[in-house]
Design a protein around this motif. Structure first.
Motif, short mmCIF file in Angstrom:
data_model
loop_
_atom_site.label_atom_id
_atom_site.label_comp_id
_atom_site.label_asym_id
_atom_site.label_seq_id
_atom_site.Cartn_x
_atom_site.Cartn_y
_atom_site.Cartn_z
N ASP A 250 3.49 18.94 8.24
CA ASP A 250 2.65 19.03 7.04
C ASP A 250 3.47 19.53 5.84
O ASP A 250 4.62 19.94 5.97
N ASP A 251 2.85 19.49 4.69
CA ASP A 251 3.55 19.84 3.45
C ASP A 251 4.01 21.29 3.41
O ASP A 251 5.04 21.60 2.79
N SER A 252 3.28 22.17 4.07
CA SER A 252 3.67 23.59 4.04
C SER A 252 5.01 23.80 4.76
O SER A 252 5.85 24.58 4.30
N ILE A 253 5.23 23.07 5.87
CA ILE A 253 6.50 23.16 6.59
C ILE A 253 7.62 22.55 5.75
O ILE A 253 8.71 23.13 5.62
N LEU A 254 7.37 21.39 5.19
CA LEU A 254 8.40 20.72 4.39
C LEU A 254 8.78 21.54 3.17
O LEU A 254 9.94 21.56 2.76
N GLU A 255 7.82 22.23 2.60
CA GLU A 255 8.09 23.10 1.45
C GLU A 255 8.99 24.26 1.85
O GLU A 255 9.96 24.58 1.15
N LYS A 256 8.71 24.86 3.01
CA LYS A 256 9.55 25.97 3.49
C LYS A 256 10.96 25.49 3.81
O LYS A 256 11.95 26.19 3.60
N ALA A 257 11.05 24.24 4.33
CA ALA A 257 12.35 23.70 4.74
C ALA A 257 13.18 23.18 3.57
O ALA A 257 14.37 22.91 3.73
N SER A 258 12.57 23.05 2.42
CA SER A 258 13.26 22.46 1.27
C SER A 258 14.43 23.31 0.78
O SER A 258 15.33 22.82 0.11
#
Length: 571
Positions: A250-258
């Protein structure tokens, strides 16, 4: 040898640097089979640190049976004796110079064997752990305590990880890289955050990973630069409901991984490794998949963390060749033993550039050019004439090579089996020449677009092709169908990170597929391996799309163009 014949030199008088270069071509068992006992000069060469920077015992597995009581395995006595004997020989010859130590995951090392090894590898930087079963807590802690310079560890999962991580934190101040071959639960993630907050590289590929553990890693490891969760079974635990397997991040994981430099992930239904992880329920049965346990998407990153500066007293290949050409050229003509050693085929099975072809005496089997090396027709012809036994060829850029030049070269390479080539506007003449001249040809990699003309040419002239890679390019569905339907003997096909398009009836534009349909997967089911990745979160897939299917390799990490998911095609 006659006493009066002063022109003949003894083998023990062979220059140490040349002898070491020859010994580099020997495998571990050949190197430890008694060569060091021939004479003092050979003993010195066999102990050269260049031969012992890495001790790879991944070829050695224990002969064991499982038992119901601890340590849950019984290892055959002869298997133990073989390992102990090999360790003694290798560690004595290495003189403490081993920096990388690799065990097979199914090698059951005892406490005594691990301690003996640790005492004799004080400068170790990278360790690939064997199975834990016969190693006690005190044994692994004692070993880690001796490895002050340890930077990287590949380890099986463990029920009680804190004591290992705590010992690493206490003893290994430069530790930066960890790979876990097994489930990474909340306890493991919390342990990493508590004891290894400075960790830079983490791989937990092909395993079971909870979303909460992933969030803990991303939030808690502030200095993490690279994270590999490729082919993981990622679960979410929303109480009181049962575990839910996520189809995408989800977007929350991708945001943290950015914030990471690299975040490697693949969760594709059509990916073979993702399918295997799911079939094994996140606990990979590596014994079913031969040597796949050694693979990791972080190969280029790993090199960055353990490149070792070799002292200048140890000669490199380029220095050796320059030495031969400049300083010793006159002596080589007069000293037959040196001439013989320098022409030994073990030195010349692989050549990176088209130089020193006279010294190779026609023994080059693999010839690798850089994709940005613009070789002319005369240079290619000169090379081909002096490499008559060539089996694998990685092509340079086409621009300065005439059609007659490449055809002439291929005609001379009757034993050619494998070719890596840039795409070409008019492929039939190349494939026709290969079909005519190279009866054992079986493996092709195309670095560029593969259109219908190219696919039809392959079908027409290379119907017996067994391995094909067209990764990181643009590929139409109709081309893919042609390849799958008409290359009847194809065993391995790699279309990883491709932009797959479908030609809709006009006037509609081309459609980019986000996944392969059932008809393609059905056709591909006949293959031994069908390698594909079309994930939105995959770095390589993103790069292919950004470059519109025509990869600008010069923009990316040096050497990335050499990578291939098909092991035999990787450089």
């Amino acid at each position: 040898m006659e006493k009066g014949d002063s022109s003949v030199r003894r083998w023990e008088d062979l220059d140490i640097d040349i002898l070491v270069k020859i010994l580099q071509s020997f495998d571990l068992f050949e190197l430890t089979s008694g060569l060091a006992h021939v004479c003092s000069a050979w003993r010195l060469a066999c102990s050269d640190q260049l031969l012992w920077m890495t001790l790879d015992l991944s070829i050695l597995k224990s002969n064991y049976i499982k038992i119901p009581l601890e340590p849950y395995v019984y290892v055959d006595c002869q298997s133990d004796k073989t390992l102990t004997s090999l360790l003694k020989i290798c560690l004595n010859l290495s003189s403490g110079n081993i920096r990388t130590l690799i065990f097979h995951y199914n090698l059951y090392v005892s406490d005594d064997q691990l301690t003996y090894t640790a005492e004799r590898c004080p400068r170790l930087k990278r360790l690939v752990m064997p199975a834990w079963n016969r190693i006690k807590k005190t044994g692994i802690c004692r070993a880690i305590h001796m490895w002050k310079d340890l930077e990287s560890l590949t380890m099986p999962s463990i029920a009680n990880p804190p004591y290992v991580m705590e010992e690493i934190a206490r003893s290994c101040k430069n530790f930066a890289e960890l790979k876990i071959m097994g489930p990474c639960d909340m306890l493991f993630a919390s342990t990493l955050v508590s004891f290894l907050p400075n960790l830079k590289v983490l791989s937990v590929r092909c395993t079971l990973l909870s979303k909460s553990a992933l969030v803990t890693i991303l939030d808690g490891l502030k200095k993490l630069e690279v994270l590999n969760i490729s082919h993981c079974v990622i679960t979410e635990d929303p109480p009181p409901a049962p575990k839910k397997i996520l189809a995408k991040l989800d977007d929350s994981i991708l945001e943290k991984a950015s914030r990471l430099h690299k975040f490697l992930t693949c969760m594709s239904d059509s990916c073979i490794m993702c399918q295997r992880s799911r079939n094994d329920e996140g606990l990979m049965r590596w014994y079913k998949y031969e040597e796949l346990w050694k693979v990791d998407e972080l190969i280029m990153v790993t090199t960055r963390y353990f490149e070792e500066e070799i002292p200048r007293t140890v000669i490199s290949e380029e220095e050796l060749m320059g030495l031969i050409q400049r300083r010793w050229q006159s002596r080589l003509r007069s000293i037959s033993a040196w001439q013989l050693a320098c022409c030994d085929q073990l030195l010349w099975k692989t050549l990176g550039l088209s130089i020193y072809l006279n010294l190779s005496c026609g023994n080059i089997l693999t010839l690798l050019f850089h994709y940005n090396l613009y070789v002319c027709t005369d240079q290619l012809t000169y090379t081909a004439e002096r490499c008559p036994r060539l089996k694998r060829f990685v092509m340079p850029a086409w621009n300065r090579i005439e059609r007659t030049g490449i055809c002439r070269a291929i005609r001379m390479w009757e034993d050619l089996e494998s070719l890596t080539m840039p795409s070409i506007v008019n492929p039939p003449f190349v494939m026709e020449e290969i079909a005519r001249s190279c009866k054992n040809f079986s493996e092709l990699k195309i670095m560029g677009p593969c259109d219908m003309l190219f696919a039809s040419t392959l079908v027409s002239f290379l119907p017996n092709l067994k391995v094909l890679s067209v990764r990181c390019t643009v590929l139409s569905k109709s081309v893919l169908v042609t390849i799958l339907d008409r290359l009847k003997k194809l065993a391995v096909l790699n279309i990883s990170h491709c932009i797959i398009t479908e030609d809709l009836p006009p006037p509609a534009p081309k459609k980019i597929l986000t996944e392969l349909d059932e008809s393609i997967l059905e056709k591909a089911s006949k293959l031994c391996e069908f390698l594909t990745c079309m994930s939105d979160s995959c770095i390589m897939c993103q790069r292919t799309r950004n470059d519109e299917g025509l990869m600008r390799w010069y923009k990316y990490e040096e050497g990335l163009w050499k990578v291939d998911e098909v092991r035999s095609l990787a450089i």
